[in-house]
Motif scaffolding. Structure first.
Motif, PDB file in Angstrom:
ATOM      1  N   PRO A 225       0.801  -1.220   0.000  1.00  0.00           N
ATOM      2  CA  PRO A 225       0.000   0.000   0.000  1.00  0.00           C
ATOM      3  C   PRO A 225       0.834   1.271   0.000  1.00  0.00           C
ATOM      4  N   SER A 226       2.054   1.258   0.574  1.00  0.00           N
ATOM      5  CA  SER A 226       2.882   2.458   0.581  1.00  0.00           C
ATOM      6  C   SER A 226       3.307   2.812  -0.836  1.00  0.00           C
ATOM      7  N   ASP A 227       3.549   1.792  -1.681  1.00  0.00           N
ATOM      8  CA  ASP A 227       3.868   2.043  -3.083  1.00  0.00           C
ATOM      9  C   ASP A 227       2.687   2.736  -3.765  1.00  0.00           C
ATOM     10  N   GLU A 228       1.510   2.202  -3.511  1.00  0.00           N
ATOM     11  CA  GLU A 228       0.305   2.751  -4.128  1.00  0.00           C
ATOM     12  C   GLU A 228       0.037   4.164  -3.612  1.00  0.00           C
ATOM     13  N   ALA A 229       0.299   4.390  -2.323  1.00  0.00           N
ATOM     14  CA  ALA A 229       0.070   5.727  -1.753  1.00  0.00           C
ATOM     15  C   ALA A 229       0.995   6.757  -2.380  1.00  0.00           C
ATOM     16  N   LEU A 230       2.258   6.384  -2.605  1.00  0.00           N
ATOM     17  CA  LEU A 230       3.202   7.306  -3.222  1.00  0.00           C
ATOM     18  C   LEU A 230       2.731   7.715  -4.617  1.00  0.00           C
ATOM     19  N   LEU A 231       2.294   6.754  -5.406  1.00  0.00           N
ATOM     20  CA  LEU A 231       1.799   7.069  -6.747  1.00  0.00           C
ATOM     21  C   LEU A 231       0.533   7.916  -6.683  1.00  0.00           C
ATOM     22  N   ARG A 232      -0.312   7.656  -5.703  1.00  0.00           N
ATOM     23  CA  ARG A 232      -1.536   8.459  -5.550  1.00  0.00           C
ATOM     24  C   ARG A 232      -1.207   9.910  -5.215  1.00  0.00           C
ATOM     25  N   TYR A 233      -0.241  10.112  -4.323  1.00  0.00           N
ATOM     26  CA  TYR A 233       0.152  11.479  -3.971  1.00  0.00           C
ATOM     27  C   TYR A 233       0.749  12.206  -5.180  1.00  0.00           C
ATOM     28  N   ILE A 234       1.544  11.496  -5.983  1.00  0.00           N
ATOM     29  CA  ILE A 234       2.116  12.120  -7.172  1.00  0.00           C
ATOM     30  C   ILE A 234       1.007  12.522  -8.140  1.00  0.00           C
ATOM     31  N   HIS A 235       0.053  11.637  -8.356  1.00  0.00           N
ATOM     32  CA  HIS A 235      -1.037  11.926  -9.301  1.00  0.00           C
ATOM     33  C   HIS A 235      -1.892  13.094  -8.802  1.00  0.00           C
ATOM     34  N   GLU A 236      -2.258  13.068  -7.518  1.00  0.00           N
ATOM     35  CA  GLU A 236      -3.121  14.129  -6.979  1.00  0.00           C
ATOM     36  C   GLU A 236      -2.428  15.480  -7.013  1.00  0.00           C
ATOM     37  N   THR A 237      -1.160  15.509  -6.603  1.00  0.00           N
ATOM     38  CA  THR A 237      -0.452  16.780  -6.485  1.00  0.00           C
ATOM     39  C   THR A 237      -0.008  17.311  -7.848  1.00  0.00           C
ATOM     40  N   CYS A 238       0.633  16.471  -8.624  1.00  0.00           N
ATOM     41  CA  CYS A 238       1.266  16.933  -9.868  1.00  0.00           C
ATOM     42  C   CYS A 238       0.323  16.925 -11.069  1.00  0.00           C
ATOM     43  N   ILE A 239      -0.581  15.955 -11.143  1.00  0.00           N
ATOM     44  CA  ILE A 239      -1.478  15.852 -12.287  1.00  0.00           C
ATOM     45  C   ILE A 239      -2.785  16.601 -12.032  1.00  0.00           C
ATOM     46  N   SER A 240      -3.435  16.302 -10.904  1.00  0.00           N
ATOM     47  CA  SER A 240      -4.729  16.933 -10.631  1.00  0.00           C
ATOM     48  C   SER A 240      -4.596  18.384 -10.178  1.00  0.00           C
ATOM     49  N   ASN A 241      -3.670  18.667  -9.266  1.00  0.00           N
ATOM     50  CA  ASN A 241      -3.546  20.018  -8.701  1.00  0.00           C
ATOM     51  C   ASN A 241      -2.485  20.871  -9.371  1.00  0.00           C
ATOM     52  N   LYS A 242      -1.714  20.276 -10.298  1.00  0.00           N
ATOM     53  CA  LYS A 242      -0.659  21.000 -11.011  1.00  0.00           C
ATOM     54  C   LYS A 242       0.362  21.629 -10.048  1.00  0.00           C
ATOM     55  N   GLY A 243       0.632  20.932  -8.948  1.00  0.00           N
ATOM     56  CA  GLY A 243       1.529  21.470  -7.938  1.00  0.00           C
ATOM     57  C   GLY A 243       2.831  20.701  -7.841  1.00  0.00           C
ATOM     58  N   LYS A 244       3.613  21.053  -6.821  1.00  0.00           N
ATOM     59  CA  LYS A 244       4.888  20.393  -6.554  1.00  0.00           C
ATOM     60  C   LYS A 244       4.740  19.487  -5.337  1.00  0.00           C
ATOM     61  N   LEU A 245       5.325  18.318  -5.436  1.00  0.00           N
ATOM     62  CA  LEU A 245       5.346  17.383  -4.320  1.00  0.00           C
ATOM     63  C   LEU A 245       6.752  17.388  -3.733  1.00  0.00           C
ATOM     64  N   ILE A 246       6.875  17.877  -2.499  1.00  0.00           N
ATOM     65  CA  ILE A 246       8.170  17.971  -1.810  1.00  0.00           C
ATOM     66  C   ILE A 246       8.273  16.808  -0.832  1.00  0.00           C
ATOM     67  N   ILE A 247       9.310  15.987  -0.993  1.00  0.00           N
ATOM     68  CA  ILE A 247       9.475  14.811  -0.132  1.00  0.00           C
ATOM     69  C   ILE A 247      10.792  14.911   0.631  1.00  0.00           C
ATOM     70  N   PRO A 248      10.758  15.282   1.916  1.00  0.00           N
ATOM     71  CA  PRO A 248      11.981  15.194   2.722  1.00  0.00           C
ATOM     72  C   PRO A 248      12.346  13.722   2.894  1.00  0.00           C
ATOM     73  N   ALA A 249      13.576  13.362   2.565  1.00  0.00           N
ATOM     74  CA  ALA A 249      13.966  11.952   2.633  1.00  0.00           C
ATOM     75  C   ALA A 249      15.428  11.843   3.007  1.00  0.00           C
ATOM     76  N   PHE A 250      15.721  10.947   3.934  1.00  0.00           N
ATOM     77  CA  PHE A 250      17.109  10.707   4.292  1.00  0.00           C
ATOM     78  C   PHE A 250      17.873  10.205   3.076  1.00  0.00           C
ATOM     79  N   SER A 251      19.096  10.658   2.933  1.00  0.00           N
ATOM     80  CA  SER A 251      19.915  10.303   1.770  1.00  0.00           C
ATOM     81  C   SER A 251      20.255   8.822   1.737  1.00  0.00           C
TER      82      SER A 251
END
Length: 467
Positions: A225-251
């Protein structure tokens, strides 16, 4: 024999514990930097709480800065002995310590500008890049699953912890007065069924256990489900809302996991056509280290490598190397994904990206792992309406998302699985470290029901006689 707890005691960072033998020799387990502790952070890192020159040996569990970040200071203040670790941990530590020194140097320059304006004397960083480079010669790699004698009375065994590349649980056999006892230090325990790494390994019966408890009261969601959630957030933010998705992530760890998930989605035709930027030179360096150590990969990824030589790269992925290129992302209007360190949003380029995107409700800040409650990521995760970034107050208009299941730390079932090979009655004392106190209390009750008898939650600088 005694053990003292000088970090990660009722908190999640700054791991450092000392075993003192009856003959006076001292074994240091990890020497980590405190992170995300608010105004207390600098004070906690200034003083180790023990004499570095009195340490005889050091055993390192893995390369994360909250386990390695004070090693250059330890060396600078007097410890010149061996630091045992796995080969992958050695390679990662080389990269991470230099990066840590550079961050401190930049932070101290910023702070000293303000102090100069206030007619205050300048401050010195905890250590320099030269200090970080100096300590590398002390790192001595050992193999997994092989007992290594480091002293006439001490043997050490490293088993895979499944947390990040090279991570290990450290098992120490100590012989005193003709009696041999084993102390096991969990380091950080990973998840069973990790997307990239092998699962944590079983280990010999221990008399004493020092165990992390980061998610001792949490049950993670399944990895799928975490894989699916990541793709959902990308679609909602970048495709539907035309926005930027900022992901803080340890290197280390989290960035590679994200890239592997995105690579898999791209191969399956599920990844939306958006540009994905990894804005962290450190992430590029650490990904190269990860690729150099396929011996740590699980069987599934070993199979993938037969047809995909780099499972962390795909069309549409861009690495940002320079500061100027990073700044140019602020002027980009097209939707995109920006993955940037650090994971708690406490340092690095991601703070600038959050500051430049937090006011726009089309954007999202997606938190994909543990955040210390006082860190910027922790405050956002708790629903703060306003946050301060570099001294400026910002309204939180961007949406805040979270995928907690992507943690590299095991949940309480994973931790229980790690302990499953132990006979509870034979464990004389079990110490919970590397966790928030409230969580540790809940986890302690759970472990008592599993049959473990003497479970302690040591406070900072507590020393316990092991008899």
């Amino acid at each position: 024999m005694k053990i003292a707890f000088h970090g990660a005691a009722r908190t999640v960072t700054g791991s450092k514990h000392i075993i003192t033998l009856d003959n006076g020799k001292k074994i240091l387990l990890d020497c980590g930097l405190f992170q995300g502790m608010g105004t207390d952070t600098d004070r906690l890192n200034e003083t180790l709480g023990f004499d570095p020159g009195g340490i005889t040996y050091m055993l390192l569990s893995h390369a994360h800065i909250d386990h390695t970040g004070l090693i250059p200071r330890l060396s600078k203040l007097g410890y010149q002995g061996p630091i045992y670790c796995t080969a992958a941990t050695r390679d990662l530590t080389e990269v991470l310590l230099q990066d840590s020194a550079e961050i401190q140097n930049d932070d101290i320059k910023y702070e000293n500008k303000k102090r100069h304006q206030q007619n205050l004397p300048p401050l010195e960083p905890l250590y320099t890049v030269d200090d970080a480079l100096h300590v590398l010669k002390q790192l001595q790699p050992v193999d997994y699953n092989t007992w290594t004698r480091i002293d006439p009375d001490v043997e050490v065994l490293y088993t895979d912890a499944g947390h990040i590349i090279g991570s290990a649980c450290v098992h120490i056999r100590i012989t005193e007065k003709g009696v041999t006892r084993q102390l096991t230090f969990s380091g950080d325990v990973g998840r069973y069924g990790d997307l990239i790494l092998k699962s944590p390994e079983t280990f010999p019966q221990a008399d004493f256990i020092v165990m992390e408890s980061t998610y001792g009261s949490t049950l993670h969601e399944a990895a799928k489900p975490s894989d699916e959630a990541l793709l959902r957030y990308i679609h909602e933010t970048c495709i539907s809302n035309k926005g930027k998705l900022i992901i803080p992530a340890f290197s280390v760890g989290r960035t590679q996991e994200l890239l592997y998930v995105l690579n898999t989605a791209q191969l399956a035709g599920k990844l939306p056509a958006v540009d994905i930027f990894v804005d962290s030179p450190l992430s590029l360096e650490t990904t190269e280290v990860v690729i150099r150590h396929p011996e740590c990969f699980n069987d599934t990824l070993q199979q993938v490598l037969r047809t995909d030589t780099n499972p962390f790269d795909f069309p549409g992925l861009h690495y940002i190397r320079t500061v100027e290129a990073s700044k140019q992302l602020n002027f980009r209007t097209a939707p995109c994904v920006i993955i940037s360190a650090s994971g708690m949003a406490e340092a690095g380029r991601v703070k600038h990206h959050i500051a430049n995107n937090i006011l726009n409700p089309q954007n999202m800040i997606l938190l994909v792992g543990y955040c210390e409650p006082d860190s910027l990521g922790g405050r956002l995760m708790r629903g703060a309406k306003q946050v301060h970034i570099y001294g400026t107050r910002y309204d939180v208009n961007a949406r805040i998302g979270s995928i907690r299941s992507m943690s590299a730390h095991g949940d309480y079932q994973d931790l229980g699985h790690w302990l499953a090979g132990q006979v509870p009655d034979k464990v004389q004392k079990l110490f919970l470290v590397h966790g928030e106190y409230e969580v540790q209390q809940i986890f302690r009750e759970w472990l008592l029901k599993k049959g473990f008898k003497d479970i302690q939650i040591p406070a900072q600088h507590t020393e316990v006689d092991l008899g």
